[in-house]
Write an enzyme that holds these catalytic residues in place. Structure first.
Site, PDB file in Angstrom:
ATOM      1  N   ASP A 144       0.384   5.484   3.160  1.00 16.88           N
ATOM      2  CA  ASP A 144      -0.809   5.849   2.409  1.00 16.88           C
ATOM      3  C   ASP A 144      -1.475   7.024   3.115  1.00 16.88           C
ATOM      4  OD1 ASP A 144      -3.172   5.557   0.744  1.00 16.88           O
ATOM      5  OD2 ASP A 144      -2.643   3.442   0.536  1.00 16.88           O
ATOM      6  N   ASP A 150      -4.235   8.921  -1.577  1.00 15.56           N
ATOM      7  CA  ASP A 150      -5.449   8.193  -1.966  1.00 15.56           C
ATOM      8  C   ASP A 150      -6.483   9.093  -2.658  1.00 15.56           C
ATOM      9  OD1 ASP A 150      -7.071   5.651  -1.511  1.00 15.56           O
ATOM     10  OD2 ASP A 150      -8.386   7.111  -0.532  1.00 15.56           O
ATOM     11  N   GLU A 170      -2.994   8.843  -6.489  1.00 16.64           N
ATOM     12  CA  GLU A 170      -3.918   7.850  -7.064  1.00 16.64           C
ATOM     13  C   GLU A 170      -5.074   8.561  -7.753  1.00 16.64           C
ATOM     14  OE1 GLU A 170      -7.010   4.259  -5.961  1.00 16.64           O
ATOM     15  OE2 GLU A 170      -7.071   6.203  -4.993  1.00 16.64           O
ATOM     16  N   HIS A 179      -4.575  -3.361  -4.869  1.00 15.31           N
ATOM     17  CA  HIS A 179      -5.563  -3.994  -3.984  1.00 15.31           C
ATOM     18  C   HIS A 179      -7.009  -3.714  -4.388  1.00 15.31           C
ATOM     19  CE1 HIS A 179      -5.256   0.116  -2.838  1.00 15.31           C
ATOM     20  NE2 HIS A 179      -6.287   0.003  -2.035  1.00 15.31           N
ATOM     21  N   ASP A 180      -7.196  -2.976  -5.495  1.00 17.98           N
ATOM     22  CA  ASP A 180      -8.551  -2.655  -5.947  1.00 17.98           C
ATOM     23  C   ASP A 180      -8.927  -3.324  -7.267  1.00 17.98           C
ATOM     24  OD1 ASP A 180      -8.989  -0.806  -3.828  1.00 17.98           O
ATOM     25  OD2 ASP A 180      -8.000   0.790  -4.956  1.00 17.98           O
TER      26      ASP A 180
HETATM   27  C1  GLC Z   1      -8.819   4.257  -3.091  1.00 18.52           C
HETATM   28  C2  GLC Z   1      -8.317   2.996  -2.438  1.00 18.52           C
HETATM   29  C3  GLC Z   1      -9.474   2.080  -2.190  1.00 18.52           C
HETATM   30  C4  GLC Z   1     -10.420   2.770  -1.248  1.00 18.52           C
HETATM   31  C5  GLC Z   1     -10.842   4.134  -1.798  1.00 18.52           C
HETATM   32  C6  GLC Z   1     -11.480   4.970  -0.741  1.00 18.52           C
HETATM   33  O1  GLC Z   1      -9.310   4.041  -4.361  1.00 18.52           O
HETATM   34  O2  GLC Z   1      -7.311   2.426  -3.213  1.00 18.52           O
HETATM   35  O3  GLC Z   1      -9.078   0.848  -1.674  1.00 18.52           O
HETATM   36  O4  GLC Z   1     -11.551   1.993  -1.032  1.00 18.52           O
HETATM   37  O5  GLC Z   1      -9.749   4.883  -2.277  1.00 18.52           O
HETATM   38  O6  GLC Z   1     -10.524   5.418   0.176  1.00 18.52           O
END
Ligand code: GLC
Length: 533
Positions: free
Chosen positions: A104, A206, A270, A331-332
């Protein structure tokens, strides 16, 4: 893509990705938190499942304000997870077992403890001052504009020592890097090289839609559709803080690094965006991400017609040569088995693993894990602490390995509570049950490996009624039918371009049965069949 030669496809086009949330995968050293040796011990589960690649959420040194998404050193391993030697052992063993490793990459922000930020905030003259986004207060002392943090409150924090505000799309402990500064770009691209040189096969990138901001920092417009109950950040349309022009040039520079390796490394982005805007993340002439994550199955209503419309819209929007991908959870977001129920989660698994493109499975989906309610005194997620009701702890609880103490995850009390049903819902129990969710995932992954038409063949809708979604996947002369009953009552499909033979049912009870021009699906049943022969 009809008549495609499967061998021409890259591993990530043929393969299936599995997301490991490292704090909750497996704890090898008895501190209640998962770690790298735990992931290594658990690799056989992933090999047995039949996935091809493992994406591991952040494992770098971090104060854990956002559980690793606040990185204080991009080139190390947090002691809670192990060390670089443990990482090298994991990569070597994963590769020996035929699994790719995806890490990541968190480019938008660092931890406030990162040495770059410590320097940046030390004085206005510091050479790293401009590595972050600093601005003066408005004349009345208020923040430079109206931007809100994803996790609640303003996106600006005042730093008393140097008398300016710094910008953070997320927590105040996650200051945004200034990607308009070429030194930041160079330093961050070097981070990619560091891990690629160590054998990493790709990165999930990310929060890429947050990478840069409007140069003049205009106020975001008010969102007329905001309603009570929606996340506070959505009070405004993030027109000037998200998805800005210039982002794609920077993604292309990441891709150049990935491309410079003999075996090109994979980049997944993402970005939670509507389909039309998401497509831009493939980049001009595919110079961007190989896979901009497609999260639309998470937000689309669980209805046959809505899903058929989504697939049609997504397929039609893909740029020429752009490779599709699908996701049910991460995970979100609320787990799929909680969103649609455990019975329909089996149908969802069949959908995920029979659509065209690369699927990503989130840890625990393969045993039907559901969200775990977290008592207030055990809450960990800063989002929940800031904005109650939005926390992500329920989807991050430890993976349930067996019926033993602490579900075999750890010898001690884990950092988040276990699901109450872990004695029934766990990997060991499901491995023994020929009709379990795990058995279904294994069968689906095996079928997908055997039938390139499932990963790569052309997609054509057969029918979408109120309850049933049926489509064909075709690769050359190979024609497969996927028929999914999204409701709880039996449904008959008529006028199929049959006859054929069933290869797999989500109920795991009728492979090999013949079907004609009609086919009856049991309630909550999905099937894959082959036409002809
Ligand atoms: C992304 C991650 C999340 C995190 C955010 C800030 O959305 O998936 O878990 O809190 O970025 O890095």
């Amino acid at each position: 893509m009809p008549n495609s030669d499967p061998d021409e496809r890259a591993w990530w086009q043929r393969g299936v990705i599995y997301q490991v949330y490292p704090r909750s995968f497996r704890d090898s050293n008895g501190d209640g938190v998962g770690d790298l040796d735990g992931i290594r011990e658990g690799l056989d589960h992933l090999v047995g499942l039949g996935v091809d690649a493992v994406w591991i959420s952040p494992i770098f040194p971090s104060p854990m304000a956002d559980f690793g998404y606040d990185v204080s050193d991009y080139r190390g391993i947090d002691a809670i997870f192990g060390d670089l030697a443990a990482f090298d052992r994991l990569v070597a063993e994963a590769h020996r077992k035929g699994l790719e490793i995806i890490l990541d990459y968190v480019p938008n922000h660092t931890s406030e403890q990162h040495p770059w930020f410590l320097e940046s905030r030390a004085s206005r003259q510091n050479p790293k001052r401009d590595w972050y986004v600093w601005r003066d207060a408005r004349p009345d002392g208020s923040p430079p504009n109206n931007w809100a943090s994803e996790f609640g409150g303003p996106a600006w924090s005042f730093d008393g020592r140097t008398g300016q505000y710094y910008y953070h799309a997320y927590l105040a402990a996650q200051p945004d890097l200034n990607w308009r500064n070429p030194d930041v770009v160079a330093a961050m691209l070097d981070v990619l090289r560091f891990w690629f040189d160590r054998g990493v096969d790709g990165f999930r990138v990310d929060a890429i839609h947050q990478l840069i901001e409007d140069e003049t920092l205009r106020d975001n417009p008010v969102n007329p559709d905001w309603r009570e109950g929606m996340a506070p950040v959505k009070r405004f349309l993030r027109s000037y803080s998200m998805d800005q022009p210039g982002t794609h040039r920077l993604i292309a520079s990441m891709r150049e690094v990935a491309k410079s390796y003999a075996r090109e490394r994979l980049l997944i982005g993402e970005a939670y965006l509507p389909i039309d805007r998401l497509m831009a993340y493939y980049g001009a002439d595919l110079s961007g991400f190989h896979l901009p994550f497609n999260f639309h199955l998470i937000s689309t209503p669980w209805k046959a017609k809505a899903i058929a419309a989504l697939v049609a819209q997504y397929e039609a929007a893909l740029p020429p040569g752009g490779w599709p991908n699908w996701v049910l959870g991460n995970h979100d977001r609320t787990r799929v088995a909680t969103r649609v129920g455990r019975e329909q989660a089996r149908v969802a698994a069949m959908l995920l693993l029979t659509l065209r493109g690369t699927p990503t499975i989130y840890q625990g989906e393969e045993i039907g894990m559901t969200d775990v309610p977290i008592p207030a005194h055990l809450v960990q997620d800063p989002f929940e602490k800031n904005v109650p009701g939005f926390g992500r702890d329920p989807v991050r609880t430890p993976l349930q390995w067996d019926a033993g103490p602490h579900a075999g995850f750890s010898p001690v009390e884990p950092w988040l509570p276990l699901a109450q049903d872990f004695r029934l819902c766990n990997i060991a129990a499901q491995a023994k049950d020929p009709r379990s969710m795990l058995a279904l995932y294994r069968a689906l992954l095996a079928l997908r490996r055997k039938e390139p038409a499932l990963a790569q063949g052309a997609y054509a809708l057969v029918t979408a009624t109120d309850e049933v979604l049926a489509y064909e996947r075709r690769d050359g002369s190979r024609r497969l039918l996927v028929a999914l009953n999204l409701g709880g009552t039996p449904q008959e499909l008529r006028a199929l371009p049959g006859p054929g033979t069933l290869l797999l049912s989500t109920h795991l009870d009728r492979g090999g049965d013949a079907f004609g021009e009609a086919l009856t699906l049991a309630g909550n049943e999905g099937v894959v069949g082959e036409f002809g022969y």
